[in-house]
Motif scaffolding. Sequence first.
Motif, PDB file in Angstrom:
ATOM      1  N   UNK A  43       5.104  -7.359  -8.894  1.00 12.48           N
ATOM      2  CA  UNK A  43       4.568  -8.350  -9.837  1.00 12.48           C
ATOM      3  C   UNK A  43       4.565  -7.779 -11.245  1.00 12.48           C
ATOM      4  N   UNK A  44       5.688  -7.195 -11.630  1.00  7.59           N
ATOM      5  CA  UNK A  44       5.858  -6.498 -12.906  1.00  7.59           C
ATOM      6  C   UNK A  44       4.890  -5.316 -13.037  1.00  7.59           C
TER       7      UNK A  44
ATOM      8  N   UNK B 283       5.901   4.257 -12.930  1.00  6.49           N
ATOM      9  CA  UNK B 283       5.944   5.718 -12.799  1.00  6.49           C
ATOM     10  C   UNK B 283       6.655   6.185 -11.529  1.00  6.49           C
ATOM     11  N   UNK B 284       7.871   5.734 -11.341  1.00  9.76           N
ATOM     12  CA  UNK B 284       8.710   6.200 -10.228  1.00  9.76           C
ATOM     13  C   UNK B 284       9.661   7.272 -10.757  1.00  9.76           C
ATOM     14  N   UNK B 285       9.902   8.302  -9.958  1.00  6.81           N
ATOM     15  CA  UNK B 285      10.834   9.366 -10.320  1.00  6.81           C
ATOM     16  C   UNK B 285      12.062   9.288  -9.430  1.00  6.81           C
TER      17      UNK B 285
ATOM     18  N   UNK C 191       0.837  -1.203   0.000  1.00  8.39           N
ATOM     19  CA  UNK C 191       0.000   0.000   0.000  1.00  8.39           C
ATOM     20  C   UNK C 191       0.870   1.250   0.000  1.00  8.39           C
ATOM     21  N   UNK C 192       1.929   1.227  -0.823  1.00  5.62           N
ATOM     22  CA  UNK C 192       2.938   2.288  -0.780  1.00  5.62           C
ATOM     23  C   UNK C 192       2.914   3.190  -2.015  1.00  5.62           C
ATOM     24  N   UNK C 193       1.780   3.336  -2.669  1.00  5.94           N
ATOM     25  CA  UNK C 193       1.685   4.298  -3.770  1.00  5.94           C
ATOM     26  C   UNK C 193       2.046   5.696  -3.276  1.00  5.94           C
TER      27      UNK C 193
ATOM     28  N   UNK D 243       3.658  -0.845  -6.816  1.00  6.25           N
ATOM     29  CA  UNK D 243       3.207   0.504  -6.480  1.00  6.25           C
ATOM     30  C   UNK D 243       3.492   1.456  -7.628  1.00  6.25           C
ATOM     31  N   UNK D 244       2.913   2.659  -7.537  1.00  4.60           N
ATOM     32  CA  UNK D 244       3.087   3.683  -8.558  1.00  4.60           C
ATOM     33  C   UNK D 244       3.379   5.036  -7.912  1.00  4.60           C
TER      34      UNK D 244
END
Length: 479
Positions: free
Chosen positions: A166-167, A171-173, A108-110, A141-142
């Motif tokens: 899980x692939x 969208x990580x910066x 739950x780390x979006x 996560x995203x």
Amino acid sequence: MAHRVLHRLDSSYQPRAGSSSCVSPDPTSNLTTRLNQMLKSSGPGYILSLCPGQQYPITAPLLFTSPNQEISTQGYPTGSDRATLVVSGPVFSNGTGHSTAVDGTCANCDGVTLRNIQINGTRLGAPPFNGGANIEMGGSNSNQVIEYVHSFDPRSWSCLHVAEGNLSCNNVTVQNNDIGPAGSDLFQQWADGISVACRNTLIRNNMINNPTDGGIVLFGSPGTRVENNTIWVETNTLLGGINMVDISPFGGNYSGVVVTNNTIAGGFANGTPSGSQTKGTNNEDVIIKIGIAIGPRTWFGNEFGNNVSQGGTVLANQLTGAFSYGIAISSAKNFTVVNNVLVGNTSFIGARGPNCTSDDPTPSPAPFVIDLNTTTQSTTQSNFTQVADGDSLTCVLPPPGGDYWPFGGNPNPSASSPSSSHSNTGTTVGVILGSIAAVVAVAVLAWFVRKWAIKRTEARKFTKSSRQYPGYVFRKEHF
């Protein structure tokens, strides 16, 4: 240790308003428990604000627990005033122990953010052990952000790892960080700077100093953009500057990946030139073996058979200093590699090492090499040299001294452009019709020289064992 102050190159940088007070590291006896309890009990959007200039000796990872949480230093400093998380947990005799300072891979780390802190992995010259990177982010996560972080001296394999989950990581910066030093160039004691296995990641404006395995390693990561990063070495040889060689976990899928406008600097001669002298000695015999590596065979030889890296673009990157190979391509498909240039002074040096396979020819060092036997349907600039065998190129070793290293300084802003194309019977490689008339504009390399006091450990005997980490098939480099 002196730290570089990074300029804020991203004008959109808008940190959230934090608490008016910061969390003291005292008492340190229950520090890790206290910090983790704050993250666990405070819910989404919580900012764990650490105190400027303070050291936080933690004995287990700090765990993000809810969306949009943040760990940062109060006031968001960018230099040595950033709070430092010090990896201080136990190391066990079975090759495991505490290696990760921050973990953002929860279910739950979006949107969690790590910014404006320092992380000291405290390897301190010891061999690496099995464990996570200094920073473990991503997972399923995203929209996570890692910025203005100084991560260095990891106990395990990387300063920063963005994992695939899980692939579905997306969208990580990763921007405006100063990364390294990382690992040792002794056999199998290497470590990465930034390691990414996440779709649509943005990796930009990072300064990566003295990594030893890969400066930036892409494990596929379809849709990722790598731009405006600087990777350079001073006291340790680096196996690969930017690596696009891994089959796992995306099956070699580099579709939509763009690597552009990065500067990669190999070793330079120490001292100053005399008269017309252009080359000199390097006290540590430091080079980068491959500036940009494309395709699994460049790294693993025939270990992955006919698997290929496919679908990426490598465009307008700058190489300077001493390398064995500037860009190497082998076992690639549908890649575009154009307008990459040499700037300033360069050398291409090295020879077969003890781990080069006796019946496998190793090509002579060169700026750009391609194995047309295993590379298909790709577009390359014309100045690639065709080689008979592009396997296991990291087995080369730098020369043991001698006047082979170029003297540094501002790079020459003029660079030659490719003018023709490679072709292969039945397969088009380097389909560049006619001449490429584009002139690549090369900015003057902003050379931030800092010396790290790194005490080199006694050389260990060569070993055939390879590192293995849970959940990954990692590279088997050949020293």
